[in-house]
Design an enzyme around this catalytic site. Structure first.
Site, PDB file in Angstrom:
ATOM      1  N   LYS A  57       0.821  -1.207   0.000  1.00 26.78           N
ATOM      2  CA  LYS A  57       0.000   0.000   0.000  1.00 26.78           C
ATOM      3  C   LYS A  57       0.859   1.264   0.000  1.00 26.78           C
ATOM      4  O   LYS A  57       0.626   2.189  -0.785  1.00 26.78           O
ATOM      5  CB  LYS A  57      -0.927  -0.006   1.223  1.00 26.78           C
ATOM      6  CG  LYS A  57      -1.709   1.282   1.419  1.00 26.78           C
ATOM      7  CD  LYS A  57      -2.590   1.613   0.232  1.00 26.78           C
ATOM      8  CE  LYS A  57      -3.382   2.891   0.482  1.00 26.78           C
ATOM      9  NZ  LYS A  57      -4.233   3.242  -0.661  1.00 26.78           N
TER      10      LYS A  57
ATOM     11  N   CYS B 201      -3.620  10.365   1.289  1.00 26.25           N
ATOM     12  CA  CYS B 201      -2.693   9.247   1.045  1.00 26.25           C
ATOM     13  C   CYS B 201      -1.327   9.691   0.529  1.00 26.25           C
ATOM     14  O   CYS B 201      -0.313   9.483   1.186  1.00 26.25           O
ATOM     15  CB  CYS B 201      -3.324   8.261   0.072  1.00 26.25           C
ATOM     16  SG  CYS B 201      -4.817   7.466   0.715  1.00 26.25           S
TER      17      CYS B 201
END
Length: 475
Positions: free
Chosen positions: A231, A289
């Protein structure tokens, strides 16, 4: 059969699920679980705080608290609420009713320079789960975290709070979200799902949880730490790609050429074994993010036990990419200053109209928006700043209007920082009439307007990567 597998067998298939954190990840995840026929009930957990309690009532009425273009989301919320399969609650004791619980809680960095994340909200969520954890339950972290967190901090807290042992009494896994605002449901259904348990039994139970919501995507199993690295790495790579095109845009400006011509040329090279994944330049990178996942990846290496072999004294290319992308709002400011100078104005005393407070087009997501540092630079220089956004209604300390005409009235410079669809329809004659300036400035950070239209009407134009136009003759 292991102890944990026996507990799963006694408990039976996953039927009741909890999702902690009713935000851009938690809400679509929860309602997709609720819509799956094999699951009976989903509880969305939301703290009853001053800033977020409104979400509880809205969700339980079948309404979406997320504004902006999210195809199908509100309809699905309404559907699962009416069916009695989804409910939002502030009562964390109800975690004890569940077979599985996921945590979708933000993990920002308070100060990226020291690589220390602010895990306070996530820790609170993990403690709440641990207090009500029961044998045979599955706990999944969906939050983007520093590699090693699942098997380290999360496991330790859950065991301390519950008195149970991870991997033996309950399952623990990491299954990172992979969504982009504007296509939340589509992304969850269609992207492959990375699932990493702390042992094989945990991984299999997590696969059981996520498989029913996938339509096109498939499950990719791996270890918890590998899932964490996957991720953080995929977002770090995207940030690196954006930095590459942003740096190229700066180069093209300096060389007097159009970065979009160059981009088209590079992108045209296709064929077997050829990859030229080139993105788009812009006024800056925002969101939850990309702005911090590089630092999670870097921190994972620093706190790990292994020895890193890397060129001595060399900067991380990932951290350097972050610096390039963080610079783009400052570059927008520099373009604005240069444009104002062409008409004999300074930033001090000028009225600057910012178009777009969200970090991404047609969304209300303003987390880490590039518009904020740009605005701060303008205010510091003594400018008067107004802000327009058709989606962002409330933002702490910032007055934002959805009335475009009022925002740009009498503005010396109109600056496009978000690529909202509405800004593509702006016409030069109308902007000039409302600003009431002979030579208004327009700075385009998202390539949404046609430069020649505005230049021909007497505007001073500046655009990211538009070296072919940025020094145009003043009409």
């Amino acid at each position: 059969m292991s102890k944990l597998e026996k507990l799963f067998q006694e408990r039976g298939p996953i039927k009741k699920i909890g999702v902690l954190g009713m935000g851009y990840v938690g809400i679509p995840s929860a309602v997709l679980f609720a819509d799956a026929p094999c699951f009976n009930k989903v509880l969305g957990f939301q703290r009853n705080s001053k800033s977020s309690s409104y979400k509880i009532g809205m969700l339980n009425r079948g309404e979406s608290p997320l504004k902006g273009e999210e195809p199908g989301l509100e309809d699905l919320i309404n559907k699962v609420v009416k069916a009695g399969k989804f409910e939002c609650t502030p009562d964390f004791s109800r975690i004890s009713e569940l077979d599985a619980v996921t945590l979708a809680i933000q993990t920002p960095f308070a100060n990226p320079k020291d690589l220390e994340p602010d895990f306070s909200a996530l820790i609170e969520g993990i403690r709440n789960v641990g207090k009500y954890l029961r044998p045979g339950m599955l706990v999944v972290l969906e939050s983007t975290i520093t590699p090693g967190t699942t098997e380290g901090m999360a496991k330790k807290i859950l065991e301390e709070e519950s008195g149970l042992k991870a991997g033996e009494d309950f399952a623990l896994a990491h299954a990172p979200e992979r969504v982009m605002v504007g296509r939340l449901l589509k992304n969850i259904r269609e992207h492959d799902r990375i699932v990493g348990g702390i042992n094989e039994a945990s991984t299999r139970r997590a696969i059981e949880l996520y498989s029913p919501v996938l339509t096109v995507g498939k499950v990719i199993p791996m270890s918890a730490t590998a899932a964490e690295v996957t991720k953080t790495a995929e977002n770090t790579f995207r940030d690196l790609q954006i930095a590459a095109i942003n740096q190229l845009a700066l180069y093209c400006e300096a060389m007097g050429i159009n970065v979009y011509d160059v981009r088209t040329g590079v992108d045209s090279l296709k064929g077997e074994g050829i990859t030229r994944a080139i993105l788009w330049p812009g006024a800056g990178v925002g969101g939850h993010c990309l702005t911090k996942d590089t630092y999670h990846l870097e921190r994972g290496v620093k706190i790990g036990n292994g020895q890193l072999d890397y060129p001595e004294g060399a900067d991380s290319i990932y951290v350097l990419a972050r610096k390039v992308n963080d610079f783009m709002p400052a570059h927008m400011y520099n373009l604005t200053v240069a444009a104002l100078k062409r008409i004999g104005k300074e930033m001090k005393g000028s009225k600057i109209a910012i178009l777009g407070w969200a970090f991404i087009r047609d969304s209300d997501d303003a987390r880490n928006t590039p518009s904020e540092p740009y605005r701060e630079l303008c205010l510091k220089a003594g400018a008067i700043v107004t802000v327009h956004d058709p989606y962002v209604v409330n933002y702490p300390g910032i007055e934002i209007s959805d009335n475009l005409e009022n925002v740009i009235r009498d503005a010396d410079a109109v600056v496009i920082l978000a690529g909202h669809s509405a800004y593509s329809d702006i016409k030069a004659d109308w902007v000039k009439k409302i600003t009431d300036k002979e030579n208004p400035v327009i700075v385009d950070g998202r390539n949404v307007i046609e430069p020649d239209e505005f230049i021909s009407k007497g505007f001073v134009y500046k655009g990211i990567g538009r070296g072919d136009k940025n020094e145009h003759l003043l009409m």
